[in-house]
Design a protein around this motif. Structure first.
Motif, short mmCIF file in Angstrom:
data_model
loop_
_atom_site.label_atom_id
_atom_site.label_comp_id
_atom_site.label_asym_id
_atom_site.label_seq_id
_atom_site.Cartn_x
_atom_site.Cartn_y
_atom_site.Cartn_z
N LEU A 19 -22.73 42.35 42.12
CA LEU A 19 -23.42 43.21 43.08
C LEU A 19 -24.91 43.22 42.75
CD1 LEU A 19 -20.91 46.22 43.20
CD2 LEU A 19 -21.11 44.29 44.80
N GLY A 20 -25.68 43.90 43.57
CA GLY A 20 -27.13 43.97 43.36
C GLY A 20 -27.52 44.61 42.05
N ASN A 21 -26.66 45.44 41.49
CA ASN A 21 -26.95 46.10 40.22
C ASN A 21 -26.43 45.30 39.02
OD1 ASN A 21 -24.20 46.50 40.42
ND2 ASN A 21 -24.30 48.73 40.38
N GLY A 22 -25.89 44.11 39.28
CA GLY A 22 -25.40 43.26 38.21
C GLY A 22 -23.94 43.45 37.85
N VAL A 23 -23.32 44.52 38.32
CA VAL A 23 -21.91 44.77 38.04
C VAL A 23 -21.06 43.70 38.73
CG1 VAL A 23 -20.00 46.39 38.40
CG2 VAL A 23 -22.25 47.24 37.72
N ARG A 24 -20.10 43.15 38.02
CA ARG A 24 -19.21 42.13 38.58
C ARG A 24 -17.99 42.81 39.18
NH1 ARG A 24 -21.02 37.36 38.35
NH2 ARG A 24 -19.04 36.32 38.74
N VAL A 25 -17.62 42.37 40.38
CA VAL A 25 -16.46 42.92 41.08
C VAL A 25 -15.68 41.77 41.70
CG1 VAL A 25 -17.60 45.12 41.61
CG2 VAL A 25 -17.73 43.24 43.25
N ALA A 26 -14.45 42.06 42.08
CA ALA A 26 -13.62 41.06 42.75
C ALA A 26 -14.24 40.70 44.10
CB ALA A 26 -12.21 41.61 42.96
N LYS A 27 -14.16 39.44 44.45
CA LYS A 27 -14.72 38.99 45.73
C LYS A 27 -13.99 39.62 46.92
CE LYS A 27 -16.74 34.64 44.29
NZ LYS A 27 -16.87 33.21 44.57
N HIS A 28 -12.79 40.15 46.69
CA HIS A 28 -12.06 40.80 47.77
C HIS A 28 -12.23 42.33 47.75
CE1 HIS A 28 -9.21 40.88 44.38
NE2 HIS A 28 -8.83 42.04 44.90
N SER A 29 -13.17 42.83 46.96
CA SER A 29 -13.40 44.28 46.92
C SER A 29 -13.88 44.78 48.28
CB SER A 29 -14.44 44.63 45.85
OG SER A 29 -15.74 44.26 46.28
N ALA A 30 -13.69 46.05 48.52
CA ALA A 30 -14.09 46.64 49.81
C ALA A 30 -15.58 46.47 50.06
CB ALA A 30 -13.71 48.12 49.84
N ARG A 31 -16.38 46.60 49.02
CA ARG A 31 -17.84 46.47 49.20
C ARG A 31 -18.22 45.04 49.57
NH1 ARG A 31 -22.02 49.71 48.51
NH2 ARG A 31 -20.71 51.30 47.54
N VAL A 32 -17.67 44.06 48.87
CA VAL A 32 -18.00 42.66 49.17
C VAL A 32 -17.48 42.28 50.56
CG1 VAL A 32 -17.67 40.26 48.43
CG2 VAL A 32 -18.08 42.05 46.72
N THR A 33 -16.30 42.77 50.91
CA THR A 33 -15.76 42.51 52.25
C THR A 33 -16.67 43.11 53.32
OG1 THR A 33 -13.51 42.43 51.39
CG2 THR A 33 -13.75 42.84 53.75
N ALA A 34 -17.19 44.31 53.07
CA ALA A 34 -18.07 44.96 54.05
C ALA A 34 -19.37 44.18 54.22
CB ALA A 34 -18.36 46.40 53.62
N ALA A 72 -28.30 43.82 51.79
CA ALA A 72 -28.93 44.20 50.52
C ALA A 72 -28.61 45.65 50.18
CB ALA A 72 -30.44 43.99 50.61
N ASP A 73 -28.63 46.51 51.18
CA ASP A 73 -28.29 47.93 50.98
C ASP A 73 -26.85 48.05 50.47
OD1 ASP A 73 -27.49 50.66 51.38
OD2 ASP A 73 -28.89 50.89 53.03
N LEU A 74 -25.93 47.40 51.15
CA LEU A 74 -24.51 47.53 50.81
C LEU A 74 -24.16 46.91 49.46
CD1 LEU A 74 -22.97 46.84 54.31
CD2 LEU A 74 -23.03 49.04 53.11
N CYS A 75 -24.89 45.89 49.02
CA CYS A 75 -24.55 45.27 47.74
C CYS A 75 -25.16 46.02 46.56
CB CYS A 75 -24.93 43.79 47.72
SG CYS A 75 -26.61 43.43 47.23
N SER A 76 -25.87 47.11 46.82
CA SER A 76 -26.47 47.94 45.77
C SER A 76 -25.87 49.33 45.82
CB SER A 76 -27.98 48.00 45.95
OG SER A 76 -28.54 46.70 45.89
N PRO A 77 -24.77 49.55 45.11
CA PRO A 77 -24.00 50.79 45.28
C PRO A 77 -24.56 52.04 44.61
CG PRO A 77 -22.97 49.41 43.64
CD PRO A 77 -24.13 48.63 44.19
N ASP A 78 -25.54 51.94 43.75
CA ASP A 78 -25.98 53.10 42.97
C ASP A 78 -26.93 54.01 43.76
OD1 ASP A 78 -24.50 52.21 40.78
OD2 ASP A 78 -26.14 50.91 40.15
#
Length: 190
Positions: A19-34, A72-78
């Motif tokens: 993600l934009g903050n460097g945290v690694r998540v599954a490519k099928h996560s809700a945020r990445v899907t969105a 860019a907004d959505l990939c930065s969750p903090d």
């Protein structure tokens, strides 16, 4: 400034992405899907632009840029850390929503009120704008779903909601100010 000197990194080979903050998540996560569906929306805008010109094309170019902002907004969750960040993440703002509303209102003055639902089609541009509308609606549903469990900028949701309306009205403009809209005839093929 973004510098892309190498396109593949192999860091996603095991099904994760950063993600934009460097945290690694599954490519099928809700945020990445969105935000992936926001990117898909942007690709449909690129297709529509192959058939547009003038003011409508300029508006589509602005929307395409906005969609990158939205991704860019959505990939930065903090959201709660924005104020203290050295480099605050890009966020959608109320002015971007207001611009869409203003453009919808201006286009709508050229149209007669609908007395029927319309089918996607008519001109090539209108058909592409209806594709943009449906993909942006899917993106909106996914962002709303994400917002039910994680922090999401409310302006991002508002923007997507107005955007699908914008595509609908622009589709009518692309159909000779609605005169060439293809009307739904209930039960036509019964």
């Amino acid at each position: 400034m973004v510098v892309l000197s190498k396109i593949y990194t192999k860091t996603g080979d095991k099904g994760e992405t950063a993600l934009g903050n460097g945290v690694r998540v599954a490519k099928h996560s809700a945020r990445v899907t969105a935000y992936g569906t926001v990117d898909e929306t942007n690709a449909t805008v690129g297709l529509a632009r192959q058939h547009s010109s003038g003011d409508l094309d300029a508006a589509l170019q602005r929307i395409s840029n906005d969609l990158f902002d939205l991704g860019a907004d959505l990939c930065s969750p903090d959201m709660d850390k924005d104020a203290e960040a050295t480099y605050p993440p890009l966020r959608m703002i109320a002015g971007q929503v207001a611009r869409l509303e203003s453009e919808i209102d201006a286009m709508n003055t050229r149209l007669t009120p609908l007395r029927s639902f319309i089918l996607p089609g008519g001109s090539a541009l209108a058909a592409h704008l209806h594709l943009c509308r449906t993909v942006s609606r899917r993106a909106e549903r996914l962002v709303v779903e994400l917002a039910a469990s994680e922090a999401v900028n409310p302006e991002a949701v508002k923007y997507l909601n107005r955007l699908s309306d914008w595509f609908f009205v622009a589709g009518r403009i692309a159909n000779n100010d609605g005169r060439d809209d293809v009307l739904w005839v209930p039960g036509l093929t019964r």
